[in-house]
Design a protein around this motif. Structure first.
Motif, short mmCIF file in Angstrom:
data_model
loop_
_atom_site.label_atom_id
_atom_site.label_comp_id
_atom_site.label_asym_id
_atom_site.label_seq_id
_atom_site.Cartn_x
_atom_site.Cartn_y
_atom_site.Cartn_z
N THR A 7 -59.30 64.21 -21.68
CA THR A 7 -59.42 64.33 -20.22
C THR A 7 -58.69 63.17 -19.53
OG1 THR A 7 -61.54 65.44 -20.46
CG2 THR A 7 -61.06 64.50 -18.31
N SER A 8 -58.84 61.97 -20.10
CA SER A 8 -58.16 60.79 -19.53
C SER A 8 -56.64 60.91 -19.65
CB SER A 8 -58.60 59.52 -20.24
OG SER A 8 -59.97 59.30 -20.06
N MET A 9 -56.16 61.39 -20.81
CA MET A 9 -54.72 61.50 -21.03
C MET A 9 -54.10 62.67 -20.28
SD MET A 9 -54.11 60.59 -25.07
CE MET A 9 -54.68 62.17 -25.61
N GLY A 10 -54.85 63.74 -20.19
CA GLY A 10 -54.33 64.93 -19.54
C GLY A 10 -53.59 65.88 -20.48
N ASN B 233 -63.34 63.32 -24.08
CA ASN B 233 -63.21 62.37 -22.97
C ASN B 233 -61.82 61.72 -22.95
OD1 ASN B 233 -65.77 62.88 -22.01
ND2 ASN B 233 -66.70 61.17 -23.10
N ILE B 234 -61.30 61.39 -24.13
CA ILE B 234 -59.96 60.79 -24.23
C ILE B 234 -58.91 61.80 -23.75
CG2 ILE B 234 -58.22 59.83 -25.79
CD1 ILE B 234 -60.50 57.93 -25.52
N SER C 284 -56.12 54.69 -30.46
CA SER C 284 -56.70 55.16 -29.20
C SER C 284 -56.53 54.16 -28.07
CB SER C 284 -58.19 55.49 -29.39
OG SER C 284 -58.88 54.35 -29.84
N TRP D 43 -52.83 54.96 -27.06
CA TRP D 43 -52.55 56.39 -27.08
C TRP D 43 -51.30 56.69 -27.89
CZ3 TRP D 43 -53.36 57.92 -21.22
CH2 TRP D 43 -54.69 57.73 -20.88
#
Length: 141
Positions: free
Chosen positions: A123-126, A120-121, A93, A96
């Motif tokens: 959302t951050s990565m897209g 949440n991860i 993580s 990524w």
């Protein structure tokens, strides 16, 4: 005929394990119906956590308890939420990093107990999706 152990929520597993030991010693009961009746009787005398109270008072769950006493029982696996993109699973993580090898993703312990943390991860990565790693492992078997 082979019987499979009943999977119970962790809170019920812990509670039942303790209650059966106490009921067997205190009340000398070992049969499923009398054990369940003794436990429910004891439960009416005490104040219980509401989740436990509502779970055990559902008729379907009482049958599940009877099956657990007949066939044995074990705790359901703890939730493990993983991130999947296509056929790949995240195994690091921090960077990524993804792998196609489910076993590596599991061994890296790159999974979350809370689904919201994995979301949440994403959302951050897209990109990616949150999957139940316990079900992914079953499907892989």
């Amino acid at each position: 005929m082979k019987y499979e152990k009943v999977k119970l929520p962790k809170i019920i597993f812990d509670w039942l394990d303790n209650e059966i030991k106490q009921a067997t010693m205190r009340l000398n009961v070992a049969q499923p119906f009398t054990t369940i009746a003794a436990i429910l009787n004891e439960m009416n005398k005490k104040t219980f956590d509401s989740d436990l109270f509502w779970w055990i008072n559902l008729p379907a769950n009482q049958w599940k308890l009877i099956d657990a006493l007949r066939c044995g029982y074990e705790a359901e696996p703890e939730p493990r939420w993983a991130i999947k993109a296509g056929n790949c699973y995240m195994y690091d993580s921090d960077s990524w990093t993804f792998t196609t090898i489910l076993n590596l993703a599991i061994k890296s312990r790159c999974w979350w107990v809370e689904k919201k943390d994995a979301l949440n991860i994403i959302t951050s990565m897209g990109f990616g999706e949150v999957v139940d790693l316990n079900k992914e492992v079953e499907a892989d078997d």
